[in-house]
Design a protein around this motif. Structure first.
Motif, PDB file in Angstrom:
ATOM      1  N   LYS A 274      36.451  25.422  40.732  1.00  0.00           N
ATOM      2  CA  LYS A 274      35.526  26.376  40.176  1.00  0.00           C
ATOM      3  C   LYS A 274      35.260  26.534  38.644  1.00  0.00           C
ATOM      4  O   LYS A 274      35.803  26.866  37.801  1.00  0.00           O
ATOM      5  CB  LYS A 274      35.844  27.859  40.769  1.00  0.00           C
ATOM      6  N   PRO A 275      33.764  25.859  38.253  1.00  0.00           N
ATOM      7  CA  PRO A 275      33.673  25.801  36.862  1.00  0.00           C
ATOM      8  C   PRO A 275      32.600  26.969  36.615  1.00  0.00           C
ATOM      9  O   PRO A 275      31.776  27.393  37.424  1.00  0.00           O
ATOM     10  CB  PRO A 275      32.868  24.401  36.831  1.00  0.00           C
ATOM     11  N   LEU A 276      32.653  27.234  35.174  1.00  0.00           N
ATOM     12  CA  LEU A 276      31.857  28.308  34.609  1.00  0.00           C
ATOM     13  C   LEU A 276      31.386  27.915  33.152  1.00  0.00           C
ATOM     14  O   LEU A 276      31.966  27.478  32.690  1.00  0.00           O
ATOM     15  CB  LEU A 276      32.678  29.601  34.642  1.00  0.00           C
ATOM     16  N   ASP A 277      29.950  28.570  33.128  1.00  0.00           N
ATOM     17  CA  ASP A 277      29.658  28.412  31.632  1.00  0.00           C
ATOM     18  C   ASP A 277      29.692  29.754  31.377  1.00  0.00           C
ATOM     19  O   ASP A 277      28.613  30.404  31.550  1.00  0.00           O
ATOM     20  CB  ASP A 277      28.187  27.568  31.778  1.00  0.00           C
ATOM     21  N   ILE A 278      30.605  30.100  30.741  1.00  0.00           N
ATOM     22  CA  ILE A 278      30.880  31.735  30.062  1.00  0.00           C
ATOM     23  C   ILE A 278      29.800  32.105  29.026  1.00  0.00           C
ATOM     24  O   ILE A 278      29.329  33.056  28.987  1.00  0.00           O
ATOM     25  CB  ILE A 278      32.237  31.886  29.441  1.00  0.00           C
ATOM     26  N   THR A 279      29.423  31.180  28.058  1.00  0.00           N
ATOM     27  CA  THR A 279      28.810  31.209  26.981  1.00  0.00           C
ATOM     28  C   THR A 279      27.163  31.026  27.423  1.00  0.00           C
ATOM     29  O   THR A 279      26.285  31.576  26.617  1.00  0.00           O
ATOM     30  CB  THR A 279      28.951  30.613  25.795  1.00  0.00           C
ATOM     31  N   GLY A 280      26.879  30.414  28.421  1.00  0.00           N
ATOM     32  CA  GLY A 280      25.597  30.091  28.650  1.00  0.00           C
ATOM     33  C   GLY A 280      24.792  29.000  27.996  1.00  0.00           C
ATOM     34  O   GLY A 280      23.496  29.097  27.836  1.00  0.00           O
ATOM     35  N   ASP A 281      25.661  28.322  27.254  1.00  0.00           N
ATOM     36  CA  ASP A 281      24.852  27.285  26.590  1.00  0.00           C
ATOM     37  C   ASP A 281      24.911  25.890  27.403  1.00  0.00           C
ATOM     38  O   ASP A 281      24.438  24.789  26.583  1.00  0.00           O
ATOM     39  CB  ASP A 281      25.645  26.879  25.250  1.00  0.00           C
ATOM     40  N   GLY A 282      24.911  25.899  28.485  1.00  0.00           N
ATOM     41  CA  GLY A 282      24.619  24.382  29.154  1.00  0.00           C
ATOM     42  C   GLY A 282      25.880  23.759  29.659  1.00  0.00           C
ATOM     43  O   GLY A 282      25.860  22.811  30.125  1.00  0.00           O
ATOM     44  N   PHE A 283      27.125  24.100  28.891  1.00  0.00           N
ATOM     45  CA  PHE A 283      28.350  23.313  29.002  1.00  0.00           C
ATOM     46  C   PHE A 283      29.385  24.183  29.495  1.00  0.00           C
ATOM     47  O   PHE A 283      29.550  25.361  29.293  1.00  0.00           O
ATOM     48  CB  PHE A 283      28.628  22.809  27.614  1.00  0.00           C
ATOM     49  N   ILE A 284      30.238  23.656  30.319  1.00  0.00           N
ATOM     50  CA  ILE A 284      31.154  24.099  31.445  1.00  0.00           C
ATOM     51  C   ILE A 284      32.221  24.525  30.200  1.00  0.00           C
ATOM     52  O   ILE A 284      32.655  23.503  29.486  1.00  0.00           O
ATOM     53  CB  ILE A 284      31.886  23.430  32.235  1.00  0.00           C
ATOM     54  N   ASP A 285      32.917  25.789  30.181  1.00  0.00           N
ATOM     55  CA  ASP A 285      33.838  26.067  29.203  1.00  0.00           C
ATOM     56  C   ASP A 285      34.976  26.814  29.988  1.00  0.00           C
ATOM     57  O   ASP A 285      36.049  27.028  29.227  1.00  0.00           O
ATOM     58  CB  ASP A 285      33.412  26.946  28.069  1.00  0.00           C
ATOM     59  N   ARG A 286      34.946  26.948  31.346  1.00  0.00           N
ATOM     60  CA  ARG A 286      36.119  27.544  31.797  1.00  0.00           C
ATOM     61  C   ARG A 286      36.093  26.899  33.265  1.00  0.00           C
ATOM     62  O   ARG A 286      35.118  26.590  34.087  1.00  0.00           O
ATOM     63  CB  ARG A 286      36.137  29.049  32.200  1.00  0.00           C
ATOM     64  N   LEU A 287      37.433  26.650  33.766  1.00  0.00           N
ATOM     65  CA  LEU A 287      37.795  26.196  35.088  1.00  0.00           C
ATOM     66  C   LEU A 287      38.637  27.248  35.942  1.00  0.00           C
ATOM     67  O   LEU A 287      39.524  27.370  35.251  1.00  0.00           O
ATOM     68  CB  LEU A 287      38.230  24.952  35.200  1.00  0.00           C
ATOM     69  N   TYR A 288      38.612  27.426  36.956  1.00  0.00           N
ATOM     70  CA  TYR A 288      39.646  28.145  37.996  1.00  0.00           C
ATOM     71  C   TYR A 288      39.972  27.038  39.086  1.00  0.00           C
ATOM     72  O   TYR A 288      39.260  26.587  39.670  1.00  0.00           O
ATOM     73  CB  TYR A 288      39.003  29.294  38.483  1.00  0.00           C
ATOM     74  N   ALA A 289      41.143  26.865  39.339  1.00  0.00           N
ATOM     75  CA  ALA A 289      42.039  26.081  40.451  1.00  0.00           C
ATOM     76  C   ALA A 289      42.821  26.815  40.943  1.00  0.00           C
ATOM     77  O   ALA A 289      43.762  27.568  40.381  1.00  0.00           O
ATOM     78  CB  ALA A 289      42.270  24.720  39.424  1.00  0.00           C
TER      79      ALA A 289
END
Length: 550
Positions: A274-289
């Motif tokens: 599960k990828p997330l873009d926490i900052t909303g800048d278009g780049f993935i910065d968090r993963l949940y596994a």
């Protein structure tokens, strides 16, 4: 490659190899269809797309070919990737990896024999619409690449350039069990196509779990696996490994040492990451596994440190929700859905997921649950809290917060207890006889929308067989619960436990919920062939937005 040495002719006067190749091309090579003693008719058969979800790509006029509209790319267990026109149903092309060619003889000779798996995984796409016309048309600006996995069929991942569906090209193959991907097990984990920063470079990447260790099929108690204990990020253009996470002591098969070493990664990871873009800048910065040991991991990516990706990711175990005994051997085959929540207890990421033994859906021994976990570290961090266990969560099985047999004072006290805990769980036991377990389990991804957790479950052997010779059919349910306290999300005058879910009309294992929007109609939530316009009944909630000038 075909493995046909020594086979006798199936059709008199025709070499076995020629018959097999005609069969592989979709011809009626055995003369079962069409006119008698003819072998060039179309064979109206294809393998089953048992677990494969298709990818759809919208084309314009490519290479002088008429507009295909949508093309469906789907995989099947006779080993093929099929490209099908959605308008006509015609097959545009099919592709079979050379690793699966030996299966063709078995399929042709004994189509009703032991189950054969080929390309059993889902298809993902990377679509680049450079001119913004919502179609793949101008190949100097547009491209379409697809990525597909094998699931039980094997350990590989394939990439194909389908920018021109009349001229598909295999781009590369990741071979599990070899080289940088020595730890890769059966490729159950559907790839995510995302963007990250690798130093100063912006890259499109594939993010996927380490796969499935099929020894889990026979594991009654929780035990460490021998492969699949990893998370990978690969370059989408080349398949080159850019980053991996794993345990350097538990998974020595990882090339050298993992870039992010997390000691507790002892179990295989077949679930999608599960990828997330926490900052909303278009780049993935968090993963949940999540893994086969009932564990949840979080990985934080620093996209702004100008370091290579291999040195920009930290990770930790955030929850361990299983135990050693067989009844507590909960497994996660599917990832959580995640929502940012702000309530009286503060801000947190709410992770909702359900456990279930996907390899044995008829299992009635394991005590499975639906979970909501609060991850209160919502921003990038390298400092981690201790991981959670079930003791940190509130058991909300009885729905006391919803007024199930309690007065308002007791209900308020229950709500306070839930808020003070680090999440909640619902036991999937027998509602008619609480404490008895009948095998209900979660076998699909959940969906979070409008503050509601929508989770499908499957209970085996609870519906009578349609005929005396058939098996009992399983029951599918859809839970609709409030993320905050697991109370029923549907308007209800009696908030008892049973008000949390609806029963599906169709038997069998229900898939994940999907939102469908059609022109002129309200959005509906579809679970397989059943579609319902949700009346979630949670009322108006505050939302906020702000404009930031840079």
């Amino acid at each position: 490659l075909l493995g046909v040495t020594g086979f006798t002719e199936k059709i008199s006067g025709t070499p076995y190899r020629e018959t097999l190749l005609d069969y592989a091309k979709g011809l009626d090579a055995l003369g079962k269809y069409g006119e008698v003693d003819t072998f060039n008719d179309v064979r109206p058969e294809m393998g089953d797309p048992l677990h494969s979800e298709p990818a759809l790509i919208q084309y314009g006029e490519v290479g002088g070919v008429d507009d295909y509209e949508l093309v469906i790319y789907t995989a099947s267990n006779d080993g093929y990737l099929h490209a099908i026109s959605s308008e006509s149903g015609d097959e545009l092309f099919s592709f079979i990896p050379q690793e699966l060619l030996p299966n063709l003889t078995t399929i042709m000779e004994n189509p009703s024999g032991k189950k054969i798996y080929g390309l059993d995984g889902s298809v993902a796409s990377w679509i680049e619409d450079g001119d913004g016309d919502n179609k793949i048309k101008d190949l100097t600006k547009d491209h379409a690449y697809i990525y597909f996995t094998m699931r039980r069929g094997g350990k590989n991942i394939y990439a194909m350039n389908v920018s021109d569906p009349d001229a598909p090209k295999l781009m590369w193959v990741i071979k599990g069990g070899e080289g940088d991907y020595a730890e890769l097990g059966q490729t159950w984990s559907t790839v995510n196509v995302e963007k990250i920063k690798d130093g100063s470079d912006e890259r499109t990447v594939l993010i996927f779990g380490g796969g499935y260790d099929e020894s889990q099929d026979d594991a009654s108690e929780r035990r460490a696996d021998s492969e699949g204990r990893a998370v990978f990020i690969a370059d989408a253009l080349s398949g080159k490994l850019l980053w991996s996470a794993g345990s350097s002591t538990a998974a020595p098969a990882l090339a050298a040492s993992p870039d992010t070493d997390v000691e507790e990664m002892h179990y295989s990871i077949p679930a999608r990451i599960k990828p997330l873009d926490i900052t909303g800048d278009g780049f993935i910065d968090r993963l949940y596994a999540v893994d086969m040991g009932g564990q949840i991991f979080r990985f934080d990516i620093d996209n702004n440190n100008d370091k290579a990706l291999s040195g920009s990711v930290t990770g930790t175990l955030i929850a361990d929700l299983a135990g050693k005994d067989e009844i507590d051997n909960r497994r996660f085959y599917y990832p959580p859905d995640v929502a940012l929540v702000i309530d009286a207890s503060g801000k947190y990421n709410a992770l909702v997921l359900a456990s279930g033994f996907r390899a044995h859906p008829l299992n009635t021994t394991i005590h499975d649950r639906i979970y909501m976990i609060k991850d209160k570290q919502t921003a990038f961090t390298t400092t981690y809290n201790a991981s959670l266990t079930e003791g940190d969560l509130k058991d909300v099985t009885l729905n006391l917060a919803g007024g199930d047999g309690t007065d308002e004072n007791a209900r308020g006290a229950e709500l306070d207890l839930i808020q003070d805990k680090q999440g909640w769980f619902i036991n999937l036991d027998d509602e008619d006889s609480p404490g008895d377990w009948i095998g209900e389990k979660g076998l699909a991804e959940p969906l979070l929308i409008e503050g509601v957790a929508i989770v499908t479950t499957y209970t085996p052997n609870v519906k009578p067989a349609k005929n005396i010779c058939g098996p009992a059919l399983g029951l599918g349910k859809v839970f609709y619960v409030d993320i905050l306290d697991a109370t029923p999300a549907f308007p209800s005058s009696v908030d008892v436990r049973g008000e949390r879910h609806v029963e599906l009309l169709h038997a069998g294992i229900p898939p994940k919920p999907t939102i469908i929007v059609t022109e002129g109609n309200p959005p509906c939530i579809a679970v397989g062939p059943e579609c319902k316009v949700p009346d979630l009944g949670l009322g108006v909630r505050k939302t906020f937005w702000y404009e930031e000038e840079k």
